[in-house]
Design a protein around this motif. Sequence first.
Motif: not given
Lengths: 85, 413
Positions: B81-83, B108-110, B123-124, B147-148
Amino acid sequence: MSTDSARSRPILHIDWTRCDGRGVCVELLPELLNRDDWGYPVATILPTGNRSNVPISPALEDAAVEAVALCPRLALSLLNREASP
Amino acid sequence: MSAVTSSPPATAARLFVAGPHAELAAHIAAYGAAPPPESGSSLVGKLEESGLIGRGGAGFPAWRKLAATNDLRRRPGGAVVIANGAEGEPLSRKDATLLQHSPHLVFDGLLAVAGAVGASEVFLYATEVSMKRINAAIRDRPDMDRVKVVVAPHTFISGEASAVVNAIENNLAIPTDRTRRLSDHGLRGKPTLVFNVETLAHLALVDRYGPNWFRTVGTNSDAGTRLVTVSGSGLQPVVLEVPGAISLRSALSSAGVNVGTIQAVLVGGYHGAWVASEHLDTPLSPADLLPFGGHPGAGILAVLDNGQCGLVFAAEIATYLGAQSAKQCGPCTFGLPAMASILSRLARRERDPALVTELGRLGRLTSGRGSCHHPDGTTRFVLSTISVFADEVQLHLGGRCSAPDHRISEARQ
């Protein structure tokens, strides 16, 4: 042409990131492809939309297989499904 | 669970309720604690009922993207999953603004999405301008340890979904050729879900307060709120949160634009379409903008005032877009600069009517022939320009221009 046979048609996928406009595919598939201003293939049967995935009629399947094999840039592939990433 | 609860925001302002530069305590006081993790199918169901569509530009229903990855999450290696906060559009400020003021809502959403699909990697991805704030906010969030954070370069296409995956995997923020969807074959071949940061912030609220609450603002087909960035007319870009399907006129007025003196507004950014001032009552929604060939996109509204030349303005944008081609795909590498060159000649009042037909021909030739939508979006913008500014085109073909500074330069010659 029934919807079913259209759906099972193979699709010639052009990887534009590899294509260098050498033109082998256009020579092998003149019924299907033209060269644009810069030598890159254009699918004449697809005037709009995503033109990276070109449906191949049964009559052109052998030529398409040959184009895939002979593309010097390995930019072509045949997909046996509707690919619309 | 924490006993802290809070009533959902009852106003059209939802994403910034915790106040400017909100820290974690203010965030929890405003929104309550995030709900416990839930199953993928449960979150998919909530999103489908909410009607949330992606806020990154493509406008795809959020639930369908989540469902596609959720279906494949049990593959060996798991899902990714990527933001996405790359915000490559030069006139957009909304993602950086959101990350500055409401980073915890995005987190929170991520984490809700990552939990729902049991992600193996999270990831963000955001630009340098947001890094200090993101890293400071993450220090308060032990749940963000997994989260990276990856820095997105400041290019127009760095936020395109396949470019995002390529940037994280290969440090190359350019699109890749795809014969399979990212949800099926993304980062290192894993099912991959890329959500815009604003989409994730809305998702966090749908997760907390439910789809019915989400739908209390906006319309049936354009539910909830969206962030827009308004620029032009002498204004620095200003970010607003507006109800879904707000009229262009109301959105511009709220940003302080004098709508009485504008000629047209560019909707959806540099891949968007122009809407002339007589159509300012058009709602900012996908369905209502369709007749103009437009879309809310990433919520960009760029104003062109009376007295400005639309062709000069558009030629500069087209030249920029041509230069922003990754130069991987021939039709884009050559077609976009060719279009920009012709539009620039029109802007310079070259008296050759063939320029207009040539622009149309080049647009039709280039569109749909790339590994990403950069050629299609650029063509849309250029063709919208010559359609909406058709009168200006005729003036230019006669060697004239409606803009006063052009008339002045003529007088001096």
